[in-house]
Design an enzyme around this catalytic site. Structure first.
Site: not given
Length: 1727
Positions: A667-669, A672
């Site tokens: 979920g963390e940018a 990603i």
């Protein structure tokens, strides 16, 4: 009738065709069927002209026997027409005729479609095919009879051994039967059609198995075909009708003969001619066809029969995979066809034989078609389909598991575990089906074992066995409390009972398999891989070949035998790996650390990345989180993970979809960002020309992820359009735009198909289900299936699902899952038990506790019994004890008031366990025996019997207080209101572990509780005493290890019973006696181990503080010993001794006189009643009496001696009958009695018995002559002195004489005079009476160990300091012997030496030494005894002594004189420490203080005591020295002629040393003065110092004079004259000193005048005493010959002058001096 028989002519075919054609003519409508009638008549005419003899045998193409091809086609033409007429009355006789032709075997040939036939069989096949085709078509007329006729014909044509129905024709027949089933006019016909199809399957595939037409075919069971479906079609007796129908057709067809000319062509193996043509598709309802979607394996060499079987099997599988279209989703006909196909497949699999296992093509057909069919139908909710699938799967599992390992591993969770683990919302029918399947599965032991070995021990497979057991446990426990469930209470109870039943079947099968393997191996030793035969049969319990394990037929395909060690490693590895995966799914970093540290995963980033990519049971969200971490190692793993993908040639959308399939993006940018950055780099590296730079790919990847979320997230309302997507990606390719077409296509792909992981689904799952499914890798698959379950429509699983599973099949083909393992090592059960014992224990316990249903509780108890059996045999102590303890607790014997029938059943189970598995129970026996004890207690209470305490004999007030006086009470079963303390305690109950139930409770119980208790006692009547006693009687069948464990447990239970503070019981104690009796016949090694346990038990309880209990136990031991003594014991065995040892130990340790007396009485009774049987037991008997002899109680001593007296007097031969060493024990016992302090008569009698024993020994009373080896330990105990034994004479029995004689020797020191004298007398009498039996070496031993130690106490060998301290303390010196005893002892010794001198001559020095010790004794009596003994010895034996022996005697005398001097001088030196007033230490002043009077006050007490001791010691010393000198003189006088010069010299040295010593003592004037003063103070006579000196010199002088006069030759040899002169010189000097004369100096020329000093009275006495000695010396000198005198007179002259001048010399001296001058000196001067 005769006319009809004549129709058709003489041929066989004519006889069948004629009547039928005639009937057709009669039934036909003449106008409508004129052509048919004409044809019938023509055929009849033709048949009239034909006969069998007209047929040429070479015409093999004819379809009818006996007719040519043309004739056959001609006469059959009317049948074609009749069947095609669609007129029932005509069709029916045509069908009947066809059936008869086929049934009688008149039709033959290979039948296929005309266009697929070869030229050789073209006409033959075409004719028959036309008939069959016509029959099939006539089935659609809708007439009941016609349908049955069609079915009859079709079944008979398939069954006929003369007709080979080939591929398309066979399919055509099956299709026709399908149509009848699906559209039959009534239920009976439909059932018939179904039965015919089943029978056809059996026929076809039986021929496939045998690859032959001529086979025996079993009948199809109509009732079994209606097991799952079509029960509604049954119209009363339809089943019976159909079964008869099948039987009739089969029986008719089986009677057909096989023409010899056709047999080879029909049954031989032919090369397969593959064909792609198919039968024209008719408008049928089945969809069966010969060509399909599958490969025909072109080129394989398979017979036609088997080829047709494979084709039929494929078509059946295809039919099961047909699904309804969306427009007609409710197609019931299609559903019935599908179900029928599954049923037929079940029939095929039920009857499948070895060909399906050994032939790869058939096995592949199962994999490719049947497994796919199961897969496609797995999502359907139709109950019949599910049941059939489960049944087929069960067949696959039982028969083909070795070849279908990975498929079974996939289907098991899908079909079975998915339903089993659904506890809250299951379908009742589905779950019942699954439970029934599991129950059947569990009844085959090998299946259970194989499942565990191949799945639970395989790293790449699911833990199927573990999940089965856990799923059954969850079902048995029911829905958790507070949860919502769709089950009714009745359904829940049914599930619980069925799941328990399955668990019982599983553990039972494990036990069965274990027993089989142990019987095969004949031992419980693990079998190696080499010992496992791959051809070994593992038949199931029903013994049918069809249900046999596939190992029997297919041992080579993908299977290997493994040993338990390998499986253990695999199992341990798997458990560790799963632990790491579970940890990863919670905390990824810790999970990776755990796996790498335990070496389950390599430590390099590449290996970790490969693990993340290929391990299906990992949580894909956690994989994404881990890959996105920024730690160094995680980054390396992420890079390695991305680099493992090959995107070459992939479209960007396809590549990113492929990339994200294995994990979920975090979920963390930032995470990603890192992942997408690496992905872009990898994609550009694989596709260099795709983008201008990796930045483009990076931005585009982000855009695609955003588009995917936007398009497929329901929360996003305003969706992104294609234009928006293109606009958002402008200028990303280094400022340039990517082609809009490219972006548009990418947009369409994402919107149309979401990018998601393999496991993504829309259906929510429970955490528990997730964990199980993820471990298997089937989470997505099962989610799709769960979603489909919501629909009841007849639809199949979707294509995505199918492709996914097929991919999994392919991915696992190279893994360990494809290798099938077989094991024959029972050690594998250990791992299985570790998995299942906990769930089973919980399931059985909870069900047994909560349910009162008799069937359910019975199942649970059966499960407990089987579980105990497996765990016990496998030696798993913890698990075994857990199961046994649980059953024991469920007996409720510890709280009998709450018992129910199930608890009584538990008691029965306990008894069964004891009998069936007693060999392996070991420590668990304690629980079982505790239960038996409690049962007996309750039964006694119920019968009103008195408590066991009433049997105890109370011998004291204390014991009477402990045991309540209860003389029994009426039977509780008749009267239930008694408040008896024992009953009340039991009714209150207690914990299972409490030894006495209810002992801490207080208060009364209610009558209702009593009544409940009584009713429960009635329940216990089901268990009779026979069942209880059977357990103990069965103990004799236990193996050697088990019986020892059994006895240990029984002893522990008995101790707990006996130690009960309120109600001691003897049940187990009596059983101990019983089982000891039962097991007495065991081999001695085992019985010794048993008795070691029993011995400790009897000892511990015999020493109990409860006297009554101890007495009862000792009496029980007596009973047991009496029984044992009834058995004969061989020589040299020691078991009787071991058996009686507890009596000895308790006798020694018990503080109770009652117990000791009881033991003595018991032993006495046993011995006197079984004296002839006692062998090695004598040792323990004598040990008991030995302890009794030392007892404090007089009555015990007398009682023991009374028995001992009887034994010795009457039974002495028995004592040493088998073991002569018991003689030593007897002697030791008698010796102990001699020390009795209560009665001297006992001691004297014991001594007399010792003499009796000696007589018996001398007479040869020891039956067995054994080697005379000394038993060191026993002799040491008996004697207290070391025994020196070197004799090897077998006849002397030295090892038995020694303890007897040594014991008597010790008795001579007894403080009692009578005992001393008696023992001394008996000892020497024995020696004198029986000494002639002894060898020289034994005599030597006796003197050393027995005789000489007697005189040690007389010798006075003590340290001077010890003597001094004894004197100071006032103890008299000397031995315990009085003078009389000493005299007797010395006399006996001399007598012994004299009697056996020739044998014991070597002991003369020792005897002399003993006499010397007597002589040296400070006591006058022993000294006189020693002198007398020595004189007697020399007087009797002197003439026989050699010079050496005389030398020994004289040296001993010399040593005796000299040895006492050092110690005596040490005593004298103590006077130096005493200071006496008025006495100076200067010798010159001695006489100056002589007139001073002293009193006792001038001395200290200590000084007086010391002085008194010194005076006494000096007197004794002087007497001893003089006595030695006197003995020497006497010996010389008696044996002068026997003495040599050497011995004379020794005597001279003796006299000289004594004289020198005496002179030395007299020269110490200070000492003499001190002693004189002390004597005057003490009023003692002084020591005779002067007398000692005079006598010493006189003895010396006289001896020299005697020698000079006796033999002149000795003068020169021994220099006698110089010594004589020197002695005289000393005597004269001493005398002159005594007179006080001081010699003048020779240099003084003038005369010096001196005063004459007066002498004291003491001096005068001394001079008078010395005068005779001086006179003797002067006379001796005067007696020398002239020359000698002249030679020595110069040395003596000055002394003679001094004597003349001495003023105090006596007249006798002067006279002697005068004589010398006159007779010797005068004449010499005158010359």
């Amino acid at each position: 009738m005769s006319a009809s028989l004549a129709l058709g002519g003489p041929s066989r075919c004519g006889r069948v065709l004629g009547p039928s054609l005639d009937k057709i003519i009669k039934n036909a409508a003449w106008r409508k069927h004129s052509h048919l009638v004409s044809a019938c008549k023509s055929s009849l005419d033709k048949l009239e002209t034909l006969s069998d003899s007209d047929f040429a045998p070479s015409d093999a193409q004819s379809p009818l026997s006996g007719l040519s091809s043309s004739d056959a086609e001609y006469v059959l033409q009317p049948l074609f027409l009749a069947l095609d007429s669609a007129y029932a009355k005509v069709v029916e006789p045509a069908l009947e005729c066809t059936f008869k032709l086929i049934a009688l075997g008149l039709v033959h040939g290979e039948i296929d479609r005309p266009d697929s036939c070869t030229s050789a069989t073209d006409s033959q096949s075409k004719v028959v095919f036309r008939i069959i085709d016509a029959v099939c078509k006539s089935g659609g007329l809708g007439e009941e009879a016609i349908e049955l006729g069609v079915l009859r014909v079709l079944l008979s044509v398939v069954r006929s051994p003369c007709i080979l129905i080939r591929a398309d024709c066979l399919i055509h027949i099956v299709r026709t039967c399908y149509n009848v089933y699906l559209g039959g006019v009534n239920g009976t016909n439909q059932i018939c059609a179904k039965s015919v199809l089943a029978q056809i399957m059996i026929i076809v595939f039986t021929r496939v198995e045998e690859d032959s037409m001529d086979v025996r075919v079993k009948r199809a069971s109509v009732s079994q075909l209606l097991e799952f479906t079509d029960k509604n079609l049954n119209e009363g007796n339809s089943i019976l009708f159909c079964q008869n129908f099948i039987n009739e057709v089969m029986e008719a067809s089986e009677g057909a003969p096989i023409p010899n000319s056709k047999a080879p062509s029909l049954s031989s193996r032919l090369e397969l001619q593959n064909s792609s043509e198919s039968v024209p598709q008719a408008a049928d309802k089945t969809g069966l066809s010969s060509n399909g979607e599958f490969d025909n394996e072109a080129g394989a060499s398979v017979s036609k029969i088997r080829e047709d079987g494979i084709l039929l099997f494929k078509n059946l599988c295809k039919l099961t995979m047909k699904f309804s279209s969306k427009q007609h989703s409710d197609d019931r006909i299609l559903l019935r066809g599908k179900i029928l196909s599954l049923e037929l497949l079940k029939v095929v699999m039920d009857n499948a034989g070895s060909i399906w296992r050994v032939n790869e093509r058939f096995l592949d057909a199962i994999k490719q078609y049947l497994c796919l069919s199961l897969l496609k139908n797995s999502a359907l909710s139709v109950m019949a389909i599910f049941q059939l699938q489960c049944s087929i799967f069960m067949n696959l599992l039982s028969k083909f598991r070795s070849g279908l390992k990975k498929e079974i591993g996939m289907f098991f969770p899908m079909l079975i575990l998915r339903v089993l683990e659904n506890v809250l919302q299951p379908s009742f029918l589905q779950k019942m089906t699954v439970l029934n399947i599991l129950d059947k599965l569990a009844q085959d032991p090998q299946i259970i074992i194989d499942i565990f070995v191949n799945y639970d021990c395989d790293v790449d497979a699911s833990n199927i066995f573990e999940r089965i057991v856990n799923g059954l446990l969850k079902t048995a426990l029911g829905p958790p409390a507070g949860s919502t469930t769709a089950l009714s209470p009745a359904q829940d109870i049914t599930f619980r009972h069925e799941s328990v039943k399955c668990l019982v079947s599983i553990i039972k099968s494990m036990g069965t398999w274990m027993d089989q393997q142990i019987r095969i191996g004949d031992s419980y030793l693990p079998k190696s891989t080499e010992s496992c035969s791959t051809g070994e049969n593992h038949l199931s319990s029903n013994g049918e070949e069809g249900n046999a394990s596939d190992h029997e037929f297919h041992p080579d395909v993908n299977s290997e035998f493994s040993d338990a060690a390998t499986l253990e490693q695999r199992r341990a590895y798997k458990i560790e790996l799963q632990k790491g995966i579970s940890l990863f799914n919670r905390k990824p970093c810790k999970g990776i650390d755990f796996l790498t540290s335990n070496k389950k995963v390599g430590s390099s980033p590449q290996e970790v990345a490969l693990f993340l990519k290929n391990t299906t049971s990992l949580d894909q969200t956690k994989i994404g989180d881990y890959l996105g971490e920024r730690e160094e190692f995680s980054l390396k793993v992420m890079h390695a993970y991305v680099d493992s993908f090959n995107f070459k040639g992939m479209d960007f959308g396809e590549a990113i979809r492929f990339f994200l399939r294995g994990f979920r993006l975090p979920g963390e940018a930032q995470k990603i960002d890192r992942i997408m950055e690496k992905f872009a780099e990898r994609y550009c590296k694989c596709n260099p020309s795709s983008f201008s730079s990796a930045d483009t790919a990076y931005v585009l990847a982000y855009s695609v992820i955003m588009l995917n979320t936007d398009a497929h997230n329901s929360m996003v309302k305003d969706k992104m359009t294609k234009a928006d997507f293109i606009r958002n990606n402008r200028g990303i390719d280094d400022g340039k735009d990517l082609p809009e077409e490219y972006l548009g296509t990418l947009y369409d792909q994402i919107v149309r198909s979401e990018i998601k992981m393999n496991a993504d689904s829309s259906a929510p799952q429970s955490k528990q289900a997730n964990s199980f499914n993820r471990l298997l890798g089937l989470d997505g698959l099962l989610n799709l299936m769960n979603w489909q379950q919501k629909e009841d429509k007849v639809v199949g699983a979707n294509g995505l699902l199918i492709r996914h599973i097929q991919e999994q099949f392919k991915s696992k083909s190279g893994k360990s899952e494809s290798v099938y393992h077989a094991v024959a090592d029972v050690a594998i059960l250990r791992f299985m038990v570790e998995v299942c014992w906990g769930p089973m224990l919980a399931a059985f316990s909870v069900t047994l506790d909560q349910s009162d249903d008799r069937i359910a509780t019975s199942e649970c108890l059966q499960g407990f019994r089987h579980a105990v059996h497996v765990t016990a045999v496998m030696g798993m102590q913890t698990q075994r004890d857990a199961f046994v303890t649980s059953v024991a607790k469920f007996t409720f014997l510890h709280c009998a008031a709450d018992m129910k029938q199930k608890n009584v059943d538990a008691v029965k189970a306990i008894i069964s366990i004891a009998i069936e598995d007693g060999d392996y129970l070991h420590e668990a026996w304690e629980h079982i025996l505790t239960c038996l004890s409690r049962i007996e207690h309750l039964q006694l209470l119920g019968e009103g019997a008195p408590p066991d305490a009433s049997f105890f004999t109370s011998s004291s007030v204390e014991s009477e207080e402990k045991v309540p006086k209860t003389s029994g009470f009426p039977s509780l079963k008749k009267k239930g209101t008694l408040q008896n303390p024992a009953v009340v305690a039991v009714v209150r109950g207690g914990s299972y572990d409490s030894t006495s139930v209810g002992i801490n409770a207080s208060g009364l119980v209610t009558p209702e509780q009593i009544n409940n208790f009584i009713s429960n006692l009635n329940l216990l009547d089901q268990i009779g005493s026979l069942e209880l006693n059977h357990v103990f009687a069965h103990s004799q069948r236990l193996n050697s290890e088990a019986i020892v464990a059994f006895v240990k447990a029984l002893c522990k239970v008995s101790i707990s019973e006996l130690q009960s503070p309120t109600d001691p019981r003897v049940f187990s104690l009596t059983k101990i006696v019983e089982i000891a009796h039962y097991n007495m016949n065991r081999i001695r090694l085992v019985w010794s181990r048993i008795w070691n346990v029993l011995s400790d038990f009897f000892v511990s309880v015999g020493l109990s503080e409860n006297l009554s209990v101890a007495i009862f136990v000792m009496d029980s031991l007596r009973q047991l010993a009496m029984k044992f003594l009834e058995r004969e014991e061989l020589a040299n065995y020691n078991f009787q001794n071991e058996f009686l040892r507890p009596f000895v130990i308790v006798m020694r340790k018990s503080s109770s006189a009652e117990i000791r007396e009881l033991i003595v009485r018991c032993i006495s009774q046993m011995v006197l009643s079984r004296v002839s049987n006692v062998k090695s037991g004598w040792k323990s008997v004598f040990m008991v009496f030995t302890v009794a002899a030392e007892d404090e109680r007089k009555n015990i001593v007398l009682l023991a001696f009374e028995t001992m007296e009887k034994i010795v007097r009457e039974f002495f031969p028995y004592i040493t009958e088998t073991e002569t060493t018991t003689f030593t024990d007897c002697v030791r016992c008698l010796l102990t009695f001699t020390n009795s302090r209560f009665n001297s008569d006992v001691s004297l009698n014991a001594i007399a018995f010792l003499r009796f024993c000696a007589v018996k020994l001398a007479e040869g009373g020891l039956v067995c002559n054994k080697k005379s080896s000394v038993d060191g330990s026993s002799i040491a105990v008996a004697n207290g002195v070391p025994v020196v034994e070197s004799s090897t004479d077998k006849d002397d029995h030295v090892s038995y004489w020694n303890p007897l004689l040594s014991g008597l020797s010790k008795l001579t020191c007894d403080p009692r005079s009578a005992i001393r004298k008696s023992s001394l007398e008996v000892l020497f009498n024995i020696l004198k009476d029986h000494g002639h039996l002894f060898s020289r070496s034994f005599w030597d031993s006796l003197f050393c160990s027995v005789i000489f130690p007697l005189y040690n106490s007389v010798s006075g060998k003590r340290d001077v300091s010890d003597q001094y301290s004894a004197s100071v303390s006032g103890n008299p010196e000397g031995s315990l012997w009085d003078s009389e005893t000493s005299a007797v002892a010395a006399e006996c010794l001399i007598d012994l030496l004299v009697s056996f001198f020739d044998v014991v001559r070597s002991q003369l020095p020792g005897v002399v030494s003993v006499l010397m010790e007597f002589i040296r004794s400070p006591v006058q009596g022993p000294a006189s005894t020693g002198v007398a003994g020595l004189v007697r010895l020399t007087g009797v034996l002197g003439s026989r002594f050699s010079d050496e022996e005389w030398k020994e005697i004289f040296l001993a005398l010399k040593d005796a004189a000299a040895s006492t001097v050092p110690s005596f001088m040490k005593v004298l030196r103590t006077m130096n420490n005493i200071d006496i007033p008025y006495i100076s230490q200067s010798s010159a002043d001695v006489d100056g203080s002589s007139d001073h009077e002293m009193t006792i006050e001038d001395f200290d007490d200590d000084n007086l005591q010391t002085a008194a001791y010194v005076v006494s010691r000096m007197k004794n010393h002087i007497a001893s020295q003089l006595l030695i000198a006197q003995v020497a003189t006497d010996l010389y006088k008696m044996h002068q002629q026997s003495l040599s010069a050497v011995n004379i010299k020794i005597l001279l040295e003796l006299y000289s040393s004594i004289a020198s010593h005496a002179h030395q003592l007299n020269t110490d004037s200070v000492l003499l003065k001190k002693l004189q003063k002390a004597c005057s103070v003490l009023e003692l006579s002084g020591p005779p110092m002067v007398h000692f000196e005079n006598e010493s010199y006189l003895n010396h002088l006289n001896f020299l004079q005697t020698l000079l006069a006796y033999d002149p030759s000795w003068h020169d040899e021994m220099d006698l004259e110089p010594e004589f002169v020197a002695v005289c010189e000393n005597i004269l000097s001493i005398y002159l000193n005594c007179t006080g004369f001081v010699s003048t100096n020779k240099s003084d020329a003038g005369l010096v005048l001196r005063w004459k000093h007066p002498l004291s009275s003491g001096k005068k006495e001394e001079i008078a005493a010395r005068t005779p000695l001086v006179v003797s010396a002067l006379q001796g000198l005067n007696a020398l010959n002239k020359d000698s005198f002249r030679k020595y007179v110069p040395h003596l002259f000055h002394l003679l002058v001094d004597l003349v001048r001495s003023e105090h010399a006596s007249g006798e001296v002067q006279q002697a001096l005068s004589n010398m001058f006159r007779s010797s000196i005068g004449p010499m001067i005158m010359e």
